[in-house]
Design a protein around this motif. Sequence first.
Motif, mmCIF file in Angstrom:
data_model
loop_
_atom_site.group_PDB
_atom_site.id
_atom_site.type_symbol
_atom_site.label_atom_id
_atom_site.label_comp_id
_atom_site.label_asym_id
_atom_site.label_seq_id
_atom_site.Cartn_x
_atom_site.Cartn_y
_atom_site.Cartn_z
ATOM 1 N N UNK A 135 0.944 -1.170 0.141
ATOM 2 C CA UNK A 135 0.075 -0.083 -0.247
ATOM 3 C C UNK A 135 0.900 1.230 -0.031
ATOM 4 N N UNK A 136 2.197 1.191 0.393
ATOM 5 C CA UNK A 136 3.013 2.326 0.222
ATOM 6 C C UNK A 136 3.886 2.204 -1.072
ATOM 7 N N UNK A 137 3.660 1.215 -1.750
ATOM 8 C CA UNK A 137 4.723 1.146 -2.875
ATOM 9 C C UNK A 137 4.023 1.722 -4.148
ATOM 10 N N UNK A 138 3.754 2.990 -4.226
ATOM 11 C CA UNK A 138 2.722 3.957 -4.868
ATOM 12 C C UNK A 138 3.666 5.070 -5.775
ATOM 13 N N UNK A 139 4.022 4.679 -6.991
ATOM 14 C CA UNK A 139 4.705 5.574 -7.612
ATOM 15 C C UNK A 139 4.230 6.910 -8.239
ATOM 16 N N UNK A 140 2.668 6.686 -8.225
ATOM 17 C CA UNK A 140 1.897 7.996 -8.471
ATOM 18 C C UNK A 140 2.019 8.913 -7.214
ATOM 19 N N UNK A 141 2.489 8.556 -6.041
ATOM 20 C CA UNK A 141 2.486 9.524 -4.942
ATOM 21 C C UNK A 141 4.097 10.084 -4.923
ATOM 22 N N UNK A 142 4.905 9.902 -5.851
ATOM 23 C CA UNK A 142 5.873 10.661 -5.913
ATOM 24 C C UNK A 142 5.936 11.871 -6.838
ATOM 25 N N UNK A 143 6.086 13.297 -6.131
ATOM 26 C CA UNK A 143 5.970 14.385 -6.885
ATOM 27 C C UNK A 143 7.520 15.007 -7.259
ATOM 28 N N UNK A 144 7.702 15.220 -8.473
ATOM 29 C CA UNK A 144 8.945 15.693 -8.780
ATOM 30 C C UNK A 144 8.875 17.360 -9.374
ATOM 31 N N UNK A 145 9.536 18.350 -9.035
ATOM 32 C CA UNK A 145 9.437 19.529 -9.399
ATOM 33 C C UNK A 145 10.595 19.965 -10.165
ATOM 34 N N UNK A 146 10.383 19.798 -11.383
ATOM 35 C CA UNK A 146 11.892 20.176 -12.370
ATOM 36 C C UNK A 146 12.460 21.683 -12.025
ATOM 37 N N UNK A 147 11.411 22.379 -11.583
ATOM 38 C CA UNK A 147 11.941 23.822 -11.479
ATOM 39 C C UNK A 147 13.195 23.932 -10.324
ATOM 40 N N UNK A 148 12.773 23.311 -9.403
ATOM 41 C CA UNK A 148 14.040 23.234 -8.272
ATOM 42 C C UNK A 148 14.428 21.945 -7.727
ATOM 43 N N UNK A 149 14.357 21.155 -8.712
ATOM 44 C CA UNK A 149 14.786 19.599 -8.514
ATOM 45 C C UNK A 149 14.512 19.091 -7.067
ATOM 46 N N UNK A 150 13.144 19.439 -6.647
ATOM 47 C CA UNK A 150 12.886 18.820 -5.192
ATOM 48 C C UNK A 150 11.852 17.521 -5.437
ATOM 49 N N UNK A 151 12.156 16.647 -4.586
ATOM 50 C CA UNK A 151 11.268 15.517 -4.689
ATOM 51 C C UNK A 151 10.608 15.327 -3.437
ATOM 52 N N UNK A 152 9.344 14.611 -3.695
ATOM 53 C CA UNK A 152 8.484 14.626 -2.539
ATOM 54 C C UNK A 152 7.612 13.211 -2.223
ATOM 55 N N UNK A 153 7.827 12.629 -1.487
ATOM 56 C CA UNK A 153 6.977 11.068 -1.281
ATOM 57 C C UNK A 153 5.632 11.685 -0.522
ATOM 58 N N UNK A 154 4.588 11.311 -1.270
ATOM 59 C CA UNK A 154 3.390 11.872 -0.810
ATOM 60 C C UNK A 154 2.530 10.915 0.327
ATOM 61 N N UNK A 155 3.129 9.840 0.659
ATOM 62 C CA UNK A 155 2.596 8.846 1.439
ATOM 63 C C UNK A 155 3.468 8.594 2.859
ATOM 64 N N UNK A 156 2.766 8.834 3.859
ATOM 65 C CA UNK A 156 3.766 8.631 5.089
ATOM 66 C C UNK A 156 4.299 7.118 5.165
ATOM 67 N N UNK A 157 5.650 7.097 5.087
ATOM 68 C CA UNK A 157 6.157 5.558 5.262
ATOM 69 C C UNK A 157 6.574 4.924 4.041
ATOM 70 N N UNK A 158 6.331 5.871 2.744
ATOM 71 C CA UNK A 158 6.558 5.382 1.362
ATOM 72 C C UNK A 158 8.088 5.458 1.403
ATOM 73 N N UNK A 159 8.943 4.683 0.430
ATOM 74 C CA UNK A 159 10.571 5.056 0.414
ATOM 75 C C UNK A 159 10.684 4.377 -1.107
ATOM 76 N N UNK A 160 11.775 4.927 -1.464
ATOM 77 C CA UNK A 160 12.280 4.475 -2.996
ATOM 78 C C UNK A 160 13.402 3.688 -2.916
ATOM 79 N N UNK A 161 13.705 2.670 -4.040
ATOM 80 C CA UNK A 161 14.575 1.736 -4.107
ATOM 81 C C UNK A 161 14.984 2.008 -5.591
ATOM 82 N N UNK A 162 16.157 2.316 -5.946
ATOM 83 C CA UNK A 162 16.691 2.751 -7.241
ATOM 84 C C UNK A 162 17.579 1.256 -7.575
ATOM 85 N N UNK A 163 17.525 0.460 -6.939
ATOM 86 C CA UNK A 163 18.466 -0.876 -7.051
ATOM 87 C C UNK A 163 18.424 -1.266 -8.586
ATOM 88 N N UNK A 164 17.358 -1.054 -9.306
ATOM 89 C CA UNK A 164 17.010 -1.846 -10.455
ATOM 90 C C UNK A 164 17.395 -0.826 -11.485
#
Length: 332
Positions: A135-164
């Motif tokens: 329920x936390x593995x929701x890519x649609x809850x990742x926001x990226x802002x190209x203007x200031x290169x800020x990333x935001x994870x919109x669900x509490x407890x979600x986390x990214x893994x770039x291993x792939x």
Amino acid sequence: MKKLLSAAIFAVILLMTSCAPKFSSAEIFAMDTVMKLTAYGANADAALEKAEESINSLDKTLSVHDEDGELFKLNREGEASLSEDAYEVVKSSLKYCEETDGCFNPALFPVMDLWGFTDKNYRVPTEGELKKALSLAKPESISLNDANRRGRLNLKGMALDMGGIAKGYASLKAIEVLRESCVENAIVNLGGNVHTLGTKPDGSLWKVAVENPDGDGYLAVVEVADKAVITSGDYERNFTKNGKIYHHIIDPSTGKPAESGLRSVTVVSNDSVRADALSTALFVMGVDKATDYWRNNSGFELVLYTADKKMLVTEGLQDSLSSELSYDIVKK
Ligand code: AMP
Ligand code: MG
């Protein structure tokens, strides 16, 4: 006469050594794997040092463990300003997530962690635990802002893994650094993910072996120049519990190791980031969906190996692949 002969031999030796291209190799441990870099040319040593620096820096940036790393910070705080590299990797991961209909999922950290793949504390999670992590593995809850290169994870407890995708990006950057340092011929092998720059110094193609998941020698050898040969296999990272093998490529629809009938997927492409994302995603898809995906898209070729020991090779590789095993050609 004797003097003349030794002078001639000396001249031949001198000629041979001056003709042999200068090369340099380095072996490093980064991104949890052994990496070998080889570069040719007068500037090979200095170039390799820079490539190593680049890989080590990306290792830290994209690590899920390193408290000073950017991904760690984004995961812990749910929001972070990202460097160009970190931003590009996360952005690419979202692009390939969309292009593979979610088979590549950049938000699987909670699931990977449950299985113990993040800290090697392996265990089989319960269905309830998996449901919660999914329920936390929701890519649609990742926001990226190209203007200031800020990333935001919109669900509490979600986390990214770039291993792939991280090794594909690291090899791209290593090759870029080598090229900028005037190296024209190089090969880097990041734990089985191979990326080549140019041809071999004598103008012939690089020969890259594709590992056999059954452990007996190689499946095949592909000859390439300026290309990446990237493999995802169930043998790369796994553990056994009660006689069952659990590997590290997760089907995002179940949260469990993908049981797609594939044992390995090798992607050959000049885009190593795409090849890395696709090797993981196509493994999840299985033979039919993976070959359909190949038919509907261009810019890469595949070697697939199935659980029932069949090898499939897409037709674009026909002339550059050799194997002692039998295989079927997949046509468009
Ligand atoms: P690779 O060896 O490139 O296939 O990458 C496997 C790694 O990618 C795993 O160790 C995880 O960190 C991550 N991963 C596992 N399953 C997926 C998936 N379905 N989508 C994206 N990343 C994944
Ligand atoms: Mg991959």
